[in-house]
Motif scaffolding. Sequence first.
Motif, PDB file in Angstrom:
ATOM      1  N   THR A 135       0.778  -1.107   0.043  1.00 34.17           N
ATOM      2  CA  THR A 135       0.037   0.050   0.090  1.00 34.17           C
ATOM      3  C   THR A 135       0.903   1.146   0.088  1.00 34.17           C
ATOM      4  O   THR A 135       0.462   2.287  -0.675  1.00 34.17           O
ATOM      5  CB  THR A 135      -0.897  -0.037   1.308  1.00 34.17           C
ATOM      6  OG1 THR A 135      -0.222  -0.069   2.573  1.00 34.17           O
ATOM      7  CG2 THR A 135      -2.155  -1.123   1.027  1.00 34.17           C
ATOM      8  N   PRO A 161      -8.919  -0.742   8.948  1.00 33.70           N
ATOM      9  CA  PRO A 161      -7.972   0.396   9.171  1.00 33.70           C
ATOM     10  C   PRO A 161      -6.553   0.201   8.704  1.00 33.70           C
ATOM     11  O   PRO A 161      -5.826   0.962   8.457  1.00 33.70           O
ATOM     12  CB  PRO A 161      -8.018   0.313  10.739  1.00 33.70           C
ATOM     13  CG  PRO A 161      -9.370  -0.425  11.137  1.00 33.70           C
ATOM     14  CD  PRO A 161      -9.621  -1.490   9.977  1.00 33.70           C
ATOM     15  N   HIS A 164      -6.290   1.271   5.236  1.00 32.29           N
ATOM     16  CA  HIS A 164      -6.668   2.655   5.141  1.00 32.29           C
ATOM     17  C   HIS A 164      -7.145   3.110   3.659  1.00 32.29           C
ATOM     18  O   HIS A 164      -6.418   3.887   2.950  1.00 32.29           O
ATOM     19  CB  HIS A 164      -5.409   3.280   5.490  1.00 32.29           C
ATOM     20  CG  HIS A 164      -5.566   4.764   5.951  1.00 32.29           C
ATOM     21  ND1 HIS A 164      -6.232   5.205   7.021  1.00 32.29           N
ATOM     22  CD2 HIS A 164      -4.908   5.890   5.472  1.00 32.29           C
ATOM     23  CE1 HIS A 164      -6.294   6.342   7.297  1.00 32.29           C
ATOM     24  NE2 HIS A 164      -5.348   6.970   6.165  1.00 32.29           N
ATOM     25  N   ASP A 166      -8.757   4.443   0.179  1.00 37.61           N
ATOM     26  CA  ASP A 166      -9.378   5.730  -0.391  1.00 37.61           C
ATOM     27  C   ASP A 166     -10.825   5.521  -0.663  1.00 37.61           C
ATOM     28  O   ASP A 166     -11.616   6.439  -0.854  1.00 37.61           O
ATOM     29  CB  ASP A 166      -8.774   6.170  -1.523  1.00 37.61           C
ATOM     30  CG  ASP A 166      -7.328   6.415  -1.370  1.00 37.61           C
ATOM     31  OD1 ASP A 166      -6.755   7.606  -1.213  1.00 37.61           O
ATOM     32  OD2 ASP A 166      -6.273   5.239  -1.525  1.00 37.61           O
ATOM     33  N   TYR A 193     -15.901   5.159   9.086  1.00 36.07           N
ATOM     34  CA  TYR A 193     -14.561   5.173   8.701  1.00 36.07           C
ATOM     35  C   TYR A 193     -14.549   6.474   7.509  1.00 36.07           C
ATOM     36  O   TYR A 193     -13.540   7.132   7.597  1.00 36.07           O
ATOM     37  CB  TYR A 193     -14.102   3.939   7.955  1.00 36.07           C
ATOM     38  CG  TYR A 193     -12.960   4.090   7.084  1.00 36.07           C
ATOM     39  CD1 TYR A 193     -11.478   4.190   7.805  1.00 36.07           C
ATOM     40  CD2 TYR A 193     -13.026   4.249   5.680  1.00 36.07           C
ATOM     41  CE1 TYR A 193     -10.472   4.381   7.179  1.00 36.07           C
ATOM     42  CE2 TYR A 193     -11.698   4.195   5.079  1.00 36.07           C
ATOM     43  CZ  TYR A 193     -10.588   4.448   5.830  1.00 36.07           C
ATOM     44  OH  TYR A 193      -9.294   4.738   4.924  1.00 36.07           O
ATOM     45  N   SER A 197     -12.015   9.474   7.522  1.00 38.10           N
ATOM     46  CA  SER A 197     -10.923   9.814   6.632  1.00 38.10           C
ATOM     47  C   SER A 197     -11.015  10.408   5.215  1.00 38.10           C
ATOM     48  O   SER A 197     -10.328  10.859   4.600  1.00 38.10           O
ATOM     49  CB  SER A 197     -10.475   8.252   6.210  1.00 38.10           C
ATOM     50  OG  SER A 197     -11.833   7.776   5.568  1.00 38.10           O
ATOM     51  N   ALA A 250      -1.551   6.489   6.160  1.00 40.46           N
ATOM     52  CA  ALA A 250      -1.221   6.486   7.286  1.00 40.46           C
ATOM     53  C   ALA A 250       0.398   6.656   7.578  1.00 40.46           C
ATOM     54  O   ALA A 250       1.084   6.405   6.731  1.00 40.46           O
ATOM     55  CB  ALA A 250      -1.363   5.118   7.832  1.00 40.46           C
ATOM     56  N   GLU A 391      -7.105   5.765  16.703  1.00 45.52           N
ATOM     57  CA  GLU A 391      -6.016   6.172  15.972  1.00 45.52           C
ATOM     58  C   GLU A 391      -4.609   5.538  16.560  1.00 45.52           C
ATOM     59  O   GLU A 391      -3.550   5.059  15.937  1.00 45.52           O
ATOM     60  CB  GLU A 391      -5.736   7.747  16.017  1.00 45.52           C
ATOM     61  CG  GLU A 391      -4.654   8.158  15.053  1.00 45.52           C
ATOM     62  CD  GLU A 391      -4.328   9.761  15.063  1.00 45.52           C
ATOM     63  OE1 GLU A 391      -3.223  10.117  14.838  1.00 45.52           O
ATOM     64  OE2 GLU A 391      -5.325  10.604  15.678  1.00 45.52           O
ATOM     65  N   VAL A 394      -4.541   1.686  16.318  1.00 44.60           N
ATOM     66  CA  VAL A 394      -4.235   1.364  15.099  1.00 44.60           C
ATOM     67  C   VAL A 394      -2.883   1.431  14.787  1.00 44.60           C
ATOM     68  O   VAL A 394      -1.883   0.725  14.085  1.00 44.60           O
ATOM     69  CB  VAL A 394      -5.270   1.893  13.942  1.00 44.60           C
ATOM     70  CG1 VAL A 394      -4.587   1.753  12.577  1.00 44.60           C
ATOM     71  CG2 VAL A 394      -6.839   1.319  14.064  1.00 44.60           C
ATOM     72  N   ARG A 398      -0.019  -1.713  13.577  1.00 42.39           N
ATOM     73  CA  ARG A 398       0.519  -1.549  12.491  1.00 42.39           C
ATOM     74  C   ARG A 398       2.159  -1.854  12.900  1.00 42.39           C
ATOM     75  O   ARG A 398       2.875  -2.518  11.892  1.00 42.39           O
ATOM     76  CB  ARG A 398       0.711  -0.133  11.795  1.00 42.39           C
ATOM     77  CG  ARG A 398      -0.776   0.101  10.977  1.00 42.39           C
ATOM     78  CD  ARG A 398      -0.982   1.716  10.528  1.00 42.39           C
ATOM     79  NE  ARG A 398      -0.049   1.266   9.220  1.00 42.39           N
ATOM     80  CZ  ARG A 398      -0.548   1.335   8.100  1.00 42.39           C
ATOM     81  NH1 ARG A 398      -1.669   0.677   7.955  1.00 42.39           N
ATOM     82  NH2 ARG A 398       0.207   1.441   7.041  1.00 42.39           N
TER      83      ARG A 398
END
Length: 419
Positions: A135, A161, A164, A166, A193, A197, A250, A391, A394, A398
């Motif tokens: 990504t 999440p 992430h 579009d 979401y 976002s 992100a 936030e 997540v 990650r």
Amino acid sequence: MFDIHAVLDQRAVTPVFQPLVDLRSGRTIGYEALSRGPAGTPWEAPMALFAAARSVGREGELDWICRAGAYREALRAGFGPGLNLFVNMEPTAWRTACPPDLAPVVELARQRLRVVTEMTERVIADDPAALLAATTNCRASEWSVALDDVGADPMSLALMPFVHPDVVKLDMQLLRAPDDPFTARVVAAVAAYAETSGAVVLAEGVETAEQVEVARTMGATVGQGWHFGRPGPLPARLPAGGGLPWVPPAPGDTRTPFEIVASRRPVTRTTKAQLMPMSRHLEALAGTGPEPPVLLACFQEGRHFTAATAARFARIAAHSPLVAAVGAGLGDEPVPGVRGAHLDPADELRGEWDVIVVGPHRTAALVARDLGDTGPDRQRRFDFALTHDRELVVAAARALLARLAPVTVAPALVGAVSP
């Protein structure tokens, strides 16, 4: 007569395109590329084509063939900068190098096309570290990312999440069951979401004017389906298209989960005995609810991943989209269904005990740093922080996902066309 090797060797795959339409204005804002094998052969249908390629170990190559064919046709037709080309990604393509004869058109597409790479939750669970790298590569090419078939499987909500995206594509079955409680939960999670976002919501399988209105009530602003057109050749005169909003990626973060959370939440000092009930509570959260969340944990040393803990994690993994445990001495699959990773002696995570839960409606992270005490295990002291901020949770998740089976992703690998 063709066999599957001849189909692949001769690149005998034809792209077809289905329009994507703005539900407010009725304008075509792009096309999704799909693939067809040679007409009149057993491999004409995309499912049969990919199954045959998979059976001979050439599915990744087929993915590149399909992608390059779609790019070539879009370039030939004169796709403008405002017209979006949606392409699907096959998991095996992550690890397959681009065939040399296809590399030129792939590179030209990187320079000239506005591509949206579609991913499914299957990709995320199969290879989360590669997903994060891929990504990043998509966005480095200024291409967008879509999460496909959201609602087809509850796991897609929990994994959203990490993609992430579009664009969030609502599975077509949601339009056919608008009054179902599951549909309501999916729509609510996607709306939350999209609101935070700025992502676009796209409804798949729109076949009637009535379903257009249903899609709009679900928050969709773009539609796809037979109501707008069936897959086929691109029109002789292409529309101007319409831009999609860019969701900021992100942020990259090389810190550990404890460092990420402790930088913004109060830190308390306590013993392992006091932390155990909190850890068990978070693990229990992953084992309940209609949409089970992701559960990620760091155990420092493999010996802390006890038989009882392994049994709990295996039970959760039976219905969770992703369960992972990392620690020194743990393998890639410490128990069936649980992803794992060994931590090297120099890895800062060796000093952390982390339990992270990420679901569509709730998130939580317990992150703790070992103070290095000797003596009775249950009396060892830790500095810890607890958060339910999505936030932060997540971001911490990650950081752990990046430890799972890391792979190198080719820079040109930015999408694929599949069934």
